[in-house]
Structure formats: C-alpha cells, structure tokens
Write a protein that holds these residues in place. Structure first.
Motif, mmCIF file in Angstrom:
data_model
loop_
_atom_site.group_PDB
_atom_site.id
_atom_site.type_symbol
_atom_site.label_atom_id
_atom_site.label_comp_id
_atom_site.label_asym_id
_atom_site.label_seq_id
_atom_site.Cartn_x
_atom_site.Cartn_y
_atom_site.Cartn_z
ATOM 1 N N ASP A 147 -5.577 -1.239 -5.398
ATOM 2 C CA ASP A 147 -5.020 -1.786 -4.151
ATOM 3 C C ASP A 147 -5.953 -2.854 -3.596
ATOM 4 N N GLU A 148 -5.549 -4.110 -3.718
ATOM 5 C CA GLU A 148 -6.357 -5.237 -3.240
ATOM 6 C C GLU A 148 -7.811 -5.115 -3.676
ATOM 7 N N THR A 180 0.837 -1.209 0.000
ATOM 8 C CA THR A 180 0.000 0.000 0.000
ATOM 9 C C THR A 180 0.865 1.250 0.000
HETATM 10 MG MG LIG Z 1 -2.299 -2.794 2.134
#
Ligand SMILES: [Mg+2]
Ligand SMILES: Nc1ncnc2c1ncn2[C@@H]1O[C@H](COP(=O)(O)OP(=O)(O)O)[C@@H](O)[C@H]1O
Lengths: 661, 255
Positions: free
Chosen positions: B170-171, B49
């Motif tokens: 992000d994910e 992240t």
């Molecule tokens: Mg993360």
C-alpha cells in the motif's frame, strides 16, 4: 511573541494535560495514591495510641514516614520521567514551531503547577476521608474494648504539602532540563528509541549486592533490640536502594541472557515479551522494584502486628509470670523495712487465700538488688544508676536463699563464690570483681527472672544478703551523691479456684495493696482485657498499614499495566497486521507472569526472610519471645499476600489485554 | 484460474454514532494472475486502501467476494485468519510498520517466529533475502537507526520471508524520497521477475510504471486498465500519465 501572557500559557498547559489524558490520568491517580499514603502514615504519628503505647512506636513510625517519603520521591520521579518521555515529540514540536525555550519552560511550569496542586489537594482529601472511614470500619470489625480514634492534626498535612511540592519542583527541573539541553530534531524522534542500557550495569549489579548484603548483614548480626531500633532504618534504606539496583541491573542481565538463547527467544510469547521488556528495561525494572518494596512493607507490617496480637496470651504470661504479682520497691534509707514486708506479705497472702477457701498452688518470692555498670576485663564497674540505658549492663543481685527457694535447688556457695548468668553469654571468665570482692563464678541458666531482653543483663547469685549490703556500700563510696536504688522484691503466686473466685480474690488483694507502701500489685486476669486492647491496637495499625501498602501495590501494578498497554497497543496492531492472532497476544501476556507476579513476590519474601532476625529483636520490645508465633504468622501473611497480589495481577493483566487487543 | 479474483466487491462504512454511510467501494471486479505485477492507481479517497485491506483480510466486505486460488476468503475461520495472513500474504505498508523494539533481523523474522518456524529454517531464509535487498549490513541495528528507504526494504524482506503467494503493498513509496523510491521499485520489479506476484496501490506514476499492468480506480470501482506489453518504463509512464489526465478531465464534474 508579544502579548503572550500567563493566561495564554496556562490555557495551553491545561489543554496539553487534557490532550494527554491517557498519560496523565494514571500519573495523577498514582500520585494521589502515594500522597494519600504518605499523609496517612504521617498522620498516624499524631495518633494517641502510637504516641502513648510504647516508647518504640513513635520512633518506628517516624522511620516509616521517612521510608515512605523516600519511596515517594523515587516513585514520582519515575512516573514523571515516563510521562515526559512520551511527550518529547509533542514538546519538540513547540521548538520547531518557534516557541522559545523559556516559553516552553513556562508551559511546563503551569502544567506542573496544575498537576501538583490537583494531586496534593485530592491526595489530602482522600487521605482524610479514607483515614476516617477506615478507622471506623476497623473499630467496628475488631471490636476492641476501646476505639482507636483517627486524629487529624495540622503538622502531617503541612509535611505532606511541603514534601510533595518539593518533589514536584524536582520533576519540573528535570523536565525543563530535558528540553533545554536537547535539540528539537532529536526530541521529535525521542519516543521511538528504546531505553539505553544503563552504563556499567555490572558495577550496578555488584553495588546492588553490596547494598543488599550490607542491609541483610545488619539484620543478621544485630545484637539487641535497642540497636535494632537504631539500625533498622539504615537496613531498610540499604535494602530499598539495593532492590532498585538489583532489579535494574539484574533484569537487564537476565533478559539479555534469555535473548541470546535463540531457542528460548525465538518463540512467539517470549519473542514479544522479552523484546518489549528490554525496550523499556529501566521503566520495567523500577516498576517491579516498586511492587517488590511495597510487598515487603505489607508483609512486615501485617505479620509483626499479627504476631503481637496472636502472642498476647504469651506476652501476658511473660509480663505477669503468676496470676498474682506483687512488686516491692525498697527505701534505700530503711533497708530493713522491705525485709520485714517481704516476710510478712508472703505469710499474709497464704492466710488471705485460706480465708477465701482457696489454696496457694505455687509461690515464688525473690529479693534482688538492681545495679548498673559495665563489664571491663574481669571487673564490674558501677556507673550511676539510670545513666543512659544503652551503655550500661543491667545487673540483678540475688541472695542464694531466695534463689534456692525459687528453683527448689539446694546449692551451697562459699564466701567467694557466686552463680552467674549473662544475657549474651559473652562473659566467659571464671571470676568477677564487683565492689571490693572477687567471686569465682559458676554459670547458670536464666530460668527464674523475667528477662526484659532489652539490654545486656547479668544475674549474680551471692551467698547471702550481707554481700549485697557490702556491694552497695562500695557503690556509695564511689558515688556519694549518686542515686541509690533500694532492694526490690517480687512475690508471685497462683491459687486454686474458678475464674470468678480468682477475680474476686484479685480484686480483694488489689484493694489491700493500696495500703502497702512502695508496692505494686498486678493480677494477670485483671490485666488481660487491657492487654488485649493494646495488642488489638497493634493489629489495627498493622491491618491499616497493610491495606495502605496493598492499595499502593494495586495502583502501581495498575499504572504499570495501563501505561505499558498503551505503549504496546500500536505494536500489537502492527503485529496483528502481519499475522499475530489473539491467542498469541494472550500467550505473550501470560509469559509475563513470571516477571510481573513471581519476581516481586519472591524477592520480597527473600527480603523479609533476611529481615527476620532484626524484626524478631524488635518484637521482643513488645514482649514477643516465642519464635513460633512469629514464624507462623509470617508464613501465613506471605501466602495471603501472594494470593491477593495474584488477584491484583490477574485483574490488571486483563486490563492490559483489553487495551492491546 | 487466476491467483486472485475479486468479484462484485462492495464496501460501505457506517459511522458508529450516526446513520451516515460512506460507500468506499461500489462494485470492484478484477483478477490477478500468478506472476503478475499489478498497480492500482487512483486519487486519495478513491478506496485503494479499503480494497487492499479487504484482500488482506484486515477488513470485511459489505458484499462480494475475494478468491485466492479459487477459495473464498470470507470462508476462512476467525481462528485461522491470522495464520492464513502469515503464511499466504506479504505486506508492505506506506509507513513501514516496523517495530522499534525489535532489531531489523527480528523485524524480518517476526512472521516466521509467529508461525513457530524452527530457528535453523529462519536463519537459512534470512541471509539470501537481506543480501538480495542490500540490507545485510544493518540487520543488527534498530529501525530508528536506519533511513526510510532502508526501512522499506526491511519491510519488503519481512513480506518475502514467508514466501507468500502474493505481496500486497500500500503506497510503498509514499514516505520515500525519489531516489529511495526508485531503488525500492527496482527491487520490487526484480522480485517480480523472479516469479513473485505483487499487487501494489500507488498514486505515483513513476512507481506504477515499474509494474506490468495498471488498474485505475475511481469512486469505488475499476474503470480502466492498461498493460505495459513491450514498452519501456518511460514509455509506460507516459501512457499512465496520459490516461490519468484524460480520465481526470473526464471526471472533472465529480470533483
Ligand atoms: Mg490509502
Ligand atoms: N474506517 C472508516 N470508516 C469510515 N469511512 C472510511 C474508513 N476508512 C476509509 N473510509 C472512507 O472510505 C473512502 C476510501 O478511503 P481509502 O480506502 O482510505 O482511500 P485511499 O486509500 O484511496 O486514499 C474515503 O472516503 C474514506 O473517508
């Protein structure tokens, strides 16, 4: 679940309040403020000035207390519903974690107990301190001849405690019902859903217009000051309700219309602020309505009392038309006595004036008989004197001789003729039967007697004293045991001389007047100081109330901005991630100006414009008949308050900005 | 020249009230060519992240540089950074980051509105995208009225609508069930096949198997990469799993 005792629940409740600081601090602060406000208003009821200055004041203040009580109920329910909505998720979790509903209710009970006791106590202490300090400050600033004391009485404290315990009990019931009838899954999602549009917003809108129109209508059609007192509260109440409905339905209506207009809506500032306001439309509307109502109260309280103070000289002249005023009250048993006095005194005062080397510049002398009754068809029917002021028409019967002497006219009347004046001008017949006589009427203007303006009044100028005597004979026949008011007389005169000479003169006449039977002497100069100090007292109360309501406005605006700031913070963070820059945040807060600033001020101004007639009538109770003074202080106060609110708005919107950015 | 180039990126977090420092990224080097679909994999806490936030200009690097089209991001002026983010980058977050006060349509249009795009242009871009993503039936609903998978597709639409140079995700499957994840990855793959560059962070091998290249990150630096080449998704997934097993057992001592 055994072993769960009160201690556990109360500890949990305390922890909950602490962990929801951002919600509870504004909630507690604004509750404390409103409690303080109510207490201070109620405590003024025990104030000596309020109790003794005028019979209208206690009534008006008790209305004020009721208005603030209603306002408190709405206000606390509103802030509470806001807080509890934010906590739905957290409390929903208790259900999921296996706490029974009665346990949740118990936690909520402790929370309510803690917050209500804390805010009631703090509010009372703040009220006591603030009241004392503020009275000290005002006494110092206004330098009235006599200080106004802040009285602490037990009753207002008791009312405050009872009222707010009741309000907090309602919030508790509301909160518990929110959780008893909801399922935990819904609760978990609760916070993120927008407010549902209230059903039938068109009906609400129409209702709001009905309430406002009704309230405004009462004000526009109010016939006289006495009914103004009794109807004022109803009008205020209607307008308050109307305001809430108007803001709720009207703001949704406007916002939706704005949203429909794509060219307006799809611009950065509007896009963010309109959607944000629609998302919490009721909360937004109620907040604005609160501000609007408080603003109206500030304007009314300040502008009326300022008028009374500024108009002091005028009211002094209304009340005391001459520098020297002598009133004689005749003994009905000895009618000839007053006739004698009347003639003697006029001559006596001429002499006295000459003795001191001064001259009489103007003298008016008038004998009159007061009568009470009602106008039915073409007849004036007597009622017993003092038989309830409201129902009666008050009449003054004046002999022609005195009328001519006073007005400098030279009118002649036949035996069946009379001059006639009617305060509301509704009696338009050309004849009037009074006692056993019929008079042909000639209308005249009231350019002679100091009209009280409180009740419906008629003036009848009759050919001579014998008409008054026969009129009273009829009254006695009709009410053999009724009270009889004797003939009265007023002598008013001005003299030449410097202020000092006039004062010495007035002192001398006053000393002499003590030996005249059934008489009252009043000198305008001697009364002036007294007069200014009472009217200064009004200003004092006005500033006090104005400040009180302004503090209320500050806190509500602050509460609104802070709570919305925390509400919007996450949103702005997300928007910044996808490319919202700081300038646009600024823009979107700027486009709130129209709502947050202009709307409440404009609606409040409309309210007070419509309140103008009824307030004018109320002001005549305090001797104000000059509309210009009232209009000017009214405009002045509106502008001044708008400026103050602008400052409040700017500061609180900075707070909002610093929270979201 | 690579579309995105990351050179010697380092990030050290300093705790606000103590001298304690966390090195989230030590030295990261890699580049992404136009039209690529790159996944970055690594365990929780490995700095994924952080890396993405620096590329997104949401966070500053301690040292090193990120180049987009050869231009260093750190040279963008503060005033222009939001506009840059709006027009050049598209974001998809694990927790959707949709706004509940906006309808689905307005959520998607948000970056365009912020760029003061004419309304005709906005509407012209909207329909093809929502149709493509299968959410055209929901555009008048609100985020709390649709499922997680639909929300994430809305987020993808919001990322696509500005026609960004690169999409940073992000994910994106982190909060979705397997069916919705599958569906979302197919969508991302389709978008990529139309030419859109995508850089995605994930710890799901299934999700990573949809991309063309996988970078492995550990203790703040890239230590391995594999290309899909001509392999099918399933074959590629096996290779990713193998890499992870081998690499994590090799790194066991660190845990
Ligand atoms: Mg993360
Ligand atoms: N704002 C921050 N302040 C301090 N340390 C942070 C911050 N953000 C992340 N970290 C630390 O940096 C490391 C990498 O975090 P992150 O990039 O979020 O990892 P990942 O996304 O791979 O799970 C972790 O050790 C984390 O605790």
């Amino acid at each position: 679940m055994k072993g769960m005792n009160n201690r556990f629940f109360s500890a949990l409740a305390l922890r909950n309040i602490k962990s929801n600081k951002t919600l509870y601090i504004p909630y507690l602060l604004s509750s404390i403020a409103i409690i303080m406000m109510f207490y201070l208003m109620a405590s003024l009821m025990a104030n000596q000035f309020v109790q003794e200055r005028s019979s209208a004041l206690p009534t008006l203040f008790s209305l004020g207390v009721i208005v603030i009580a209603i306002f408190s109920v709405i206000f606390i329910l509103y802030t509470n519903s806001f807080v509890i909505k934010k906590r739905k998720k957290e409390i929903g979790l208790y259900g999921i974690l296996g706490l029974e509903k009665r346990h949740v209710a118990k936690i909520l009970l402790f929370e309510t107990m803690f917050t209500s006791v804390a805010s009631i106590l703090t509010g009372l202490v703040a009220g006591l301190v603030f009241g004392r300090l503020f009275f000290m400050l005002l006494n110092y600033l206004l330098k009235l001849p006599t200080d106004i004391d802040y009285v602490v009485a037990i009753d207002p404290i008791l009312w405050t405690v009872l009222l707010f315990l009741a309000i907090f009990a309602i919030t508790y019931i509301y909160n518990v019902s929110q959780f008893t009838f909801a399922n935990p899954i819904k609760l978990l999602k609760g916070k993120t859903e927008g407010e549902k549009e209230p059903k039938g917003s068109i009906i609400l809108f129409i209702l709001s217009l009905v309430f406002l129109g009704w309230g405004y209508g009462i004000s526009l059609t109010i016939p006289d000051p006495i009914s103004a007192i009794s109807k004022f509260f109803l009008a205020v109440f209607l307008v308050i309700i109307g305001t809430y409905l108007l803001f709720i339905s009207g703001s949704i209506f406007i916002l939706k219309a704005l949203k429909k207009n794509k060219r307006i809506y799809y611009r950065p500032g509007a896009f963010i602020s309109i959607s944000g306001m629609l998302y919490r439309m009721k909360q937004n509307a109620v907040g604005l309505a609160n501000i609007c109502i408080l603003a109206s109260m500030v304007i009314i309280a300040l502008s009326t009392t300022l008028t009374i103070y500024v108009g002091s000289e005028e009211t002094l002249e209304n009340r005391y038309p001459f520098e020297n005023n002598m009133s004689l009250f005749g003994d009905p048993e000895q009618p000839e006595l007053i006739e004698q006095q009347f003639a003697d005194l006029q001559a006596h005062y001429e002499q006295e004036t000459e003795k001191l080397g001064l001259e009489v510049t103007e003298m008016e002398a008038l004998r009159f008989q007061s009568i009470y009754g009602s106008l039915d068809n073409n007849r004036f029917n007597f009622t017993e004197a003092f038989d309830g002021l409201e129902l009666n028409v008050f009449g003054q019967v004046i002999p022609l001789e005195d009328y001519n002497g006073m007005t400098g006219k030279n009118i002649e009347l036949a035996e069946d003729e009379a001059l006639f004046y009617h305060s509301n001008g509704k009696y338009t017949k050309e004849e009037l039967i009074i006692g056993d006589r019929l008079y042909q009427l000639t209308p005249i203007e009231n350019d002679f007697s100091a009209e009280t303006g409180l009740t419906e009044t008629i003036v009848l100028v009759v050919p001579d004293m014998s008409h008054i005597e026969s009129m009273m004979a009829s009254y006695k026949e009709q009410f053999p045991d009724g009270p009889i008011v004797g003939l009265s007389a007023d002598i008013g005169w001005n003299t030449t001389g410097t202020d000092e000479e006039k004062k010495a003169y007035a002192d001398r006449i006053r000393m002499q007047s003590y030996s005249v039977e059934s008489a009252r002497y009043e000198s305008r100069d001697l009364q002036r100081e007294d007069w200014y100090s009472t009217n200064g007292g009004f200003l004092f109360l006005g500033i006090f109330l104005g400040l009180l309501f302004t503090i209320g406005t500050v806190l509500i605006t602050y509460f609104k901005q802070v709570s919305e700031g925390f509400d919007d913070r996450e949103k702005f963070q997300i928007m910044q991630k996808v490319g919202l820059d700081k300038e646009m945040i600024h823009d979107s807060t700027k486009s709130q100006i129209i709502w947050m600033f202009l709307l409440p001020i404009v609606v409040a101004t409309i309210h007070v414009i419509f309140a103008y007639p009824i307030v004018s009538k109320l002001l005549t109770l305090f001797g104000i008949t000059n509309e210009k003074t009232w209009l000017l202080s009214f405009i002045g106060v509106v502008i001044a308050f708008a400026a103050i609110y602008w400052v409040i708005y700017r500061i609180t919107s900075k707070v909002y900005y610093s929270i979201v950015k | 020249m690579a579309l995105l180039e990351i050179k010697n990126l380092k990030k050290v977090y300093t705790a606000r009230f103590s001298a304690q420092q966390t090195e989230a990224l030590s030295t990261v080097n890699f580049s992404v060519e136009e039209g690529e679909f790159v996944s970055i994999m690594g365990e929780s806490g490995s700095g994924k992240t952080t890396l993405l936030n620096i590329i997104s200009t949401l966070d500053d690097a301690t040292s090193g540089e990120v180049y987009l089209d050869g231009n260093p991001l750190s040279k963008i002026k503060d005033k222009e950074v939001s506009a840059f983010r709006r027009s050049t980058l598209g974001f998809v977050f694990q927790d959707f980051n949709l706004l509940d006060n906006f309808s689905i349509k307005d959520n998607i249009l948000l970056p365009l509105v912020l760029s003061k795009t004419p309304i005709e242009e906005m509407e012209a871009r909207l329909m093809p995208i929502v149709r493509n993503l299968g959410i055209e039936a929901h555009i008048h609903k609100y985020p709390y009225e649709v499922s997680g998978g639909q929300k994430q597709r809305v987020a993808v639409a919001r990322a696509l609508i500005t026609r960004p140079k690169i999409i940073l995700a992000d994910e994106p499957t982190g909060a979705l069930d397997s069916k919705a994840s599958q569906n979302l990855m197919e969508i991302l793959k389709g978008i990529n096949e139309e030419g859109q560059t995508i850089l995605m962070v994930t710890h799901s091998t299934r999700a990573a198997s949809f991309s063309k290249r996988v970078l492995f990150i550990r203790d703040g630096s890239v230590y391995h990469e594999i290309y899909r080449g001509g392999q099918t998704a399933d074959e590629f997934m096996d290779r990713i799993s193998q890499s992870l097993t081998v690499l994590s057992s090799r790194g066991e001592g660190h845990e």
